[in-house]
Write a protein that holds these residues in place. Sequence first.
Motif, short mmCIF file in Angstrom:
data_model
loop_
_atom_site.label_atom_id
_atom_site.label_comp_id
_atom_site.label_asym_id
_atom_site.label_seq_id
_atom_site.Cartn_x
_atom_site.Cartn_y
_atom_site.Cartn_z
N VAL A 1 51.68 11.53 6.16
CA VAL A 1 52.41 10.60 7.02
C VAL A 1 52.57 11.25 8.38
N PHE A 2 52.19 10.54 9.42
CA PHE A 2 52.41 11.05 10.78
C PHE A 2 53.67 10.43 11.36
N GLY A 3 54.43 11.23 12.06
CA GLY A 3 55.62 10.71 12.73
C GLY A 3 56.79 10.57 11.79
N THR B 1 51.55 5.98 7.61
CA THR B 1 50.96 6.62 6.45
C THR B 1 49.44 6.58 6.61
N ALA B 2 48.88 7.75 6.94
CA ALA B 2 47.44 7.79 7.19
C ALA B 2 46.69 7.86 5.86
N LEU B 3 47.16 8.68 4.94
CA LEU B 3 46.49 8.85 3.65
C LEU B 3 47.51 8.70 2.54
N GLY C 1 34.02 5.40 5.90
CA GLY C 1 35.24 4.61 5.98
C GLY C 1 35.37 4.00 7.35
N ALA C 2 36.24 2.99 7.46
CA ALA C 2 36.41 2.31 8.74
C ALA C 2 36.97 3.27 9.77
N SER C 3 36.82 2.90 11.03
CA SER C 3 37.38 3.71 12.11
C SER C 3 38.90 3.77 11.96
N GLY D 1 41.23 7.69 8.27
CA GLY D 1 41.80 8.97 7.87
C GLY D 1 40.78 10.03 7.49
N LYS D 2 39.54 9.85 7.85
CA LYS D 2 38.51 10.82 7.48
C LYS D 2 38.77 12.16 8.17
N THR D 3 39.05 12.09 9.46
CA THR D 3 39.31 13.32 10.20
C THR D 3 40.53 14.02 9.64
N THR D 4 41.52 13.24 9.26
CA THR D 4 42.73 13.83 8.69
C THR D 4 42.41 14.59 7.41
N VAL D 5 41.54 14.01 6.57
CA VAL D 5 41.14 14.71 5.34
C VAL D 5 40.52 16.05 5.68
N PHE E 1 34.13 19.78 14.60
CA PHE E 1 35.08 18.72 14.91
C PHE E 1 34.36 17.47 15.42
N GLN E 2 35.12 16.37 15.42
CA GLN E 2 34.57 15.13 15.94
C GLN E 2 34.29 15.22 17.44
N GLU E 3 35.22 15.88 18.17
CA GLU E 3 34.94 16.16 19.58
C GLU E 3 34.15 17.47 19.65
N HIS F 1 46.79 10.85 21.86
CA HIS F 1 46.64 11.93 20.87
C HIS F 1 47.02 11.49 19.47
N GLU F 2 47.59 10.30 19.35
CA GLU F 2 47.92 9.81 18.01
C GLU F 2 46.84 8.88 17.46
N LEU F 3 45.75 8.75 18.17
CA LEU F 3 44.70 7.83 17.74
C LEU F 3 43.50 8.61 17.20
N SER F 4 42.76 7.96 16.34
CA SER F 4 41.53 8.60 15.85
C SER F 4 40.45 8.44 16.91
N GLY F 5 39.36 9.19 16.75
CA GLY F 5 38.27 9.14 17.73
C GLY F 5 37.77 7.72 17.98
N GLY F 6 37.56 6.98 16.92
CA GLY F 6 37.05 5.63 17.07
C GLY F 6 38.06 4.71 17.71
N MET F 7 39.33 4.92 17.40
CA MET F 7 40.38 4.09 18.01
C MET F 7 40.44 4.34 19.50
N ARG F 8 40.30 5.60 19.90
CA ARG F 8 40.31 5.92 21.32
C ARG F 8 39.15 5.23 22.03
#
Lengths: 289, 289, 329, 262, 262
Positions: D26-28, D35-37, D54-56, D59-63, D89-91, E140-147
């Motif tokens: 959970v973020f925040g 709830t991300a995951l 998974g969709a954009s 929560g893939k990056t979070t995993v 990383f993604q970036e 910073h609270e968004l995923s790469g795709g969301m950004r």
Amino acid sequence: MPRPDTVAAPADSVGAGLDALDTPVAAGRQRRLLRAVVAPVIALTLVVAVWQFLWSRAYWPEYQLPAPLDVWRQITRIVGTGEVWEFLWVSVHRAVIGFLISLAVATPLGLLLAKVPLVRAAIGPLISGLQSLPSVAWVPAAVLWFGLNDAAIYTVVLLGAVPSIANGLVAGIDQIPPILPRVGKVLGAGRFDTARHILLPAALPGYLAGLKQGWAFSWRSLMAAELIATSPALGFGLGQYLHNAMALSDMSMVIAGILLIFFVGVGIELLVFRPLERAVLRSRGLGAL
Amino acid sequence: MPRPDTVAAPADSVGAGLDALDTPVAAGRQRRLLRAVVAPVIALTLVVAVWQFLWSRAYWPEYQLPAPLDVWRQITRIVGTGEVWEFLWVSVHRAVIGFLISLAVATPLGLLLAKVPLVRAAIGPLISGLQSLPSVAWVPAAVLWFGLNDAAIYTVVLLGAVPSIANGLVAGIDQIPPILPRVGKVLGAGRFDTARHILLPAALPGYLAGLKQGWAFSWRSLMAAELIATSPALGFGLGQYLHNAMALSDMSMVIAGILLIFFVGVGIELLVFRPLERAVLRSRGLGAL
Amino acid sequence: TRVQRTEAWERGPVPDRGPAAELRLGFFPNVTHASALIGLEKGFFADELGATTLVPTKFTDGATEVSAFLGGSLDAGFIGSGPALNAFAKSDGRAVRLVAGATSGGAQLVTTPDIDSPDDLAGRVVVTPALGNTQDIALKTWLAETGLDGRVEVTNRDPAQTFAAFTKGEVQAAWLPEPWASRLVLDAGARVLLDEAALWPGGRFPTTVLLVRAQFLAEHPQTVRALLRGLLAAESWAAEHPAEARTAVNDQLAELTGKPLSRPVIERAFAGIQLSHDPIVTAFPELARDAVTAGIALRPVDLAGFADLTALNTELAALGRPAVRDALN
Amino acid sequence: MTATLAATSAATETDAVVRMSGVRKVFGHGPRAVTALDGIDLAVAPGEFVCLLGASGCGKTTVLNMIAGLDRPSSGDIELTTTRPAVMFQEAALMPWLTAARNVELPLRLAGVKRTERRARTLELLDLVRLGGAGDKRPHELSGGMRQRVALARALASALQGNNGEASSLLLMDEPFSALDAITRDVLQGELLRVWEATGTAVVFVTHDVREAVRLGQRVVLLSSKPGRVVQQWSVADAPEAELTEEINGRLREVISSHAAA
Amino acid sequence: MTATLAATSAATETDAVVRMSGVRKVFGHGPRAVTALDGIDLAVAPGEFVCLLGASGCGKTTVLNMIAGLDRPSSGDIELTTTRPAVMFQEAALMPWLTAARNVELPLRLAGVKRTERRARTLELLDLVRLGGAGDKRPHELSGGMRQRVALARALASALQGNNGEASSLLLMDEPFSALDAITRDVLQGELLRVWEATGTAVVFVTHDVREAVRLGQRVVLLSSKPGRVVQQWSVADAPEAELTEEINGRLREVISSHAAA
Ligand SMILES: Nc1ncnc2c1ncn2[C@@H]1O[C@H](COP(=O)(O)OP(=O)(O)OP(=O)(O)O)[C@@H](O)[C@H]1O
Ligand SMILES: Nc1ncnc2c1ncn2[C@@H]1O[C@H](COP(=O)(O)OP(=O)(O)OP(=O)(O)O)[C@@H](O)[C@H]1O
Ligand SMILES: [Mg+2]
Ligand SMILES: [Mg+2]
């Protein structure tokens, strides 16, 4: 004679304090406040405890290292007579006004310096040169030019704070990722819009750091000015209090004066800059805390 | 009496200088050097021209606004006798040593402050409080505690510069994009490696800005200390020169002193900080220039 | 509570450690420190000190010199009587001893010509060099005695600044030591409202005295005697060659500050002072009370042990000159 | 649905390099909490190549962050039975003050690899990502795809020698080829497979390209979004590539539109 | 090769929104100089949808930057006969101090659009990129795709109303869908086409996905690398999609491997 209990008592509470601070639960605002206030108080208590200990061992004569209690008495004396509020009011309101004027002058100046290469090449080094001139050097000149009045004092404060704030802003702007002003440009921002919507907010963390240094400069310069230029026309501020303490070579009064100036610095940091900084960094997902 | 030709000559060369600076061709290093030196010189010339004009109109009596020529004579006099090199050497080498010590103290301190929340909560505000204490306030205390010697002077310088540099580093570290320390972590950097390979280089632009402010603080503090404490054991620096000028209330000498201090500030900026800053920003694709 | 510590030299007679390796001597670049300036310029101190290195240390305000004494970074120093008392008082009588006088006289209340009598000062501001300095105490005492206190405001300002402010018309009255009083009179058109000498019996009062750090006196009495010999020699020389003495003072001023005083100023300033090895100890109880009257101290300093003139009288005896009175002991 | 695995099957194996059980993130705080995951169970066997789809924003990056130890789960457990995993990383997240070559060298320096070996390995890796000539450029002088390739080379350096000069047994990659043209991507996919086979490291690979997932992975895991849960898993060996791609695409479409409807 | 156009054909039309002729771009000085582009001739007709393809690092972003007026060509001319083009960068480049909604709103604020209209338009665009609920999040609270989708919404806001509230007649997009899953990408491609048709703006669209290029573009332009030159152009209407995709892929492979060999 050393009194081990006075030393031990704070030491114990320090331990407890540290434990409390380390508990990993985040109970939010209240906890944070507590921590922000309690931690420095504990640190200060430690310093005082060491001081008391050193004093009690009498390594140095009393006139070199006065007893903490003597200093405390000096402070309670002026608090008792209410004088302290006059000192604080005179100095703090003057520092705040000086700082705000500096802010208003330094911000456009910083923008110009950062964004107009010719201005930067021409007056950038001069600004840095000004910054390295001690306030004590300006005080006599300012008094000679403006007379012994607030104008002289504000001149000294501005000469200290403006270069510092401007340089802070320039550094902040220099560190902006170049993509952001480019985005601004393609979104149609003109010079003014770029400054207002892109540069200033993007440079905010660096700018704030510059403001902190600028505040330190303006408060220091003010104290220096008050220390040197004394006149009934100028009111009686913390600087004058310290001045008198020095003139009388009264060490406990000197330390009381230093402590008062120091507490104002700490107070401004805790009440103004720390929360601002926190908010700015937080909202950008930056910062350690 | 106004001497129009001295005013006109610099004004002409200013125009030519500005034109030259605006030519869009980038002729590299040499041009840049020229620009870095010529532009501030032109700006200074302008200031002197205005000064000369004001003086020639005699709005103020000579003892308030001396003639540029008088000040120039003061400077050439001490240059002629070679004294100026002694002043410069005494002050500059002391400032540099003080600054280097501050650097060595402030860097680990800044890292601790930035990265250990407890340290930051506890002593962060105290550091900022220290920063806002004017150097002149420390001088008598330092003389009393350390004696009239270099230790007292360095104490004053350190008390000015260390908090400033440490705060600059903290601000720099706070602004690091959080992804970089994360990368460091997954690449296997420990605490020390992170500091050495990630935090310090990443914070370098902000750190440099802090160093600039720190240098200003240490130079100012030194001048304040030299202004107040005089002893052969301390040598004879720029501060003492200015001090004498003030004691004599000789305005042209005061301005000569201020100018010398100012030129050192400008010189350090042009020779040390400007190129450093340039190199750092350049290599990261940042910066206006 | 505090551990009681007394240094070895405080407990009783200590073995004489012979001449010190160096003597750090404080003074002001002021005409009221003329003996010091002459002694330095003409080498009287250095001659007498022999192997001991003389380290002359310049101050411009008494408070810093007191700090240097209390901090142990000064062994002997010429200093105003106000700060001298202060140094003694602040260290509970432990840090310093008065060993000789240097100058008497040389302080005046100067004003703009429109002020004719003390009563004209009412409602004005009078400037002194620093809070608690010799002239500050003198002025405040005088104000109290003439019933002007409360009607006149006293403020402190560096004499150089005062000079500039007076020329600009910001300041109308100041109680200043030489050469500033003379500069205001000659260069800025001020007039003398009161010469401090008029307030003291015989016109004599200690302006500048010679103070020695107590520990130094206990450990190196020989060196202190050598210093005193130098002082006496300077004084005699000045008495014999008044014109050259002025030149010597002015040369030393030029060297120390970069610029000499003008001829008339130094002439007038010199006329107002007397070089005298007699510290006029009788004046000190009065000065201590004055500090209380002036509101600088809460109670008069206990002067027991302040003056130690044995060394001076020894040297005077050796020269066959009369001893000075040591009324305090 | 021939290739579908029971969602928990892998988690029952005992010798996983990483095992997430009931992980929730959970973020925040308070009303802004996201709830991300929720209830992620996932195990990766040693040497296994797992693709995460998974969709954009699901929560893939979070995993990956949690496996890498950069984020802590709000609840649930993550067991890592291996040394520090290598991560891409993604970036690109290159150090802006280091040249491309220095960036690639960084993990080797941190691992204490000797200078000459470091240099040789760096050159090799830069060649591998087809940036042989760009080693002395700074990140801001590189194009987006070039930066991504530098980051890839750095991750490979870390995977090959990042553990005190030893190879990692787990490599986490977050859309490593997203900024590359089709041909370069093909080549680098091949290189990645080669490295994987040669070192026997396990790989967790996030991608948006179903064909890429099917081409590279042994197992494909599909996450749902809001909150992220493991919806379905496929073992790639069990079905022909094209058919599997079709099927996964269909399921993905279902998951995403059901979310959009909700 | 039926669909191939003469490389210069478009440049001869007179009413182009942008016309590059003989454009050359060199980065750096002296021995470190890199010729990114050399002799680019390219014209985009009003309302035309042009896709730019090319290997990673060949200079596509540089072309867009020059059209947008952010970089100056080292030699050659760029004529822009339109108002300021709207741009979507390869990076999301969101303002980190603004929420997602504020970021989308920014071009409207700068264009002086009224507050209520701004708000409404922002909500609309966030919904369009399927981020209806994420408006108050910080980057910073968004995923790469969301950004990336926020950046897309911002670019669309700029395209639709960025010129003092008027629509732009040129939209530049640099790999706008690279971080999105296949399904979201499909949806957004559809939305982009709808916007394009509704506004009649010309689009220059950089992508690595040949199928995407063929699906969206009217014309596909292939750049070579080191230095970037226009190698070949195809008009999409002239051939069936699948065939064209094949052909372009083949040509791309050729170009890239010839470069690698060189
Ligand atoms: N630091 C954070 N604070 C708040 N919310 C976050 C944070 N990081 C991620 N989230 C939220 O968690 C969810 C999952 O994010 P994550 O980055 O894992 O997505 P992803 O699957 O990698 O998406 P993409 O394919 O777009 O990269 C998103 O809804 C995002 O808004
Ligand atoms: N600021 C710069 N300084 C030096 N070289 C640069 C700079 N910007 C780009 N280049 C070089 O120009 C070439 C083209 O870069 P560009 O970003 O246009 O490529 P691209 O086609 O967009 O690639 P990608 O598909 O990877 O994004 C690259 O070789 C790159 O190294
Ligand atoms: Mg992701
Ligand atoms: Mg690109």
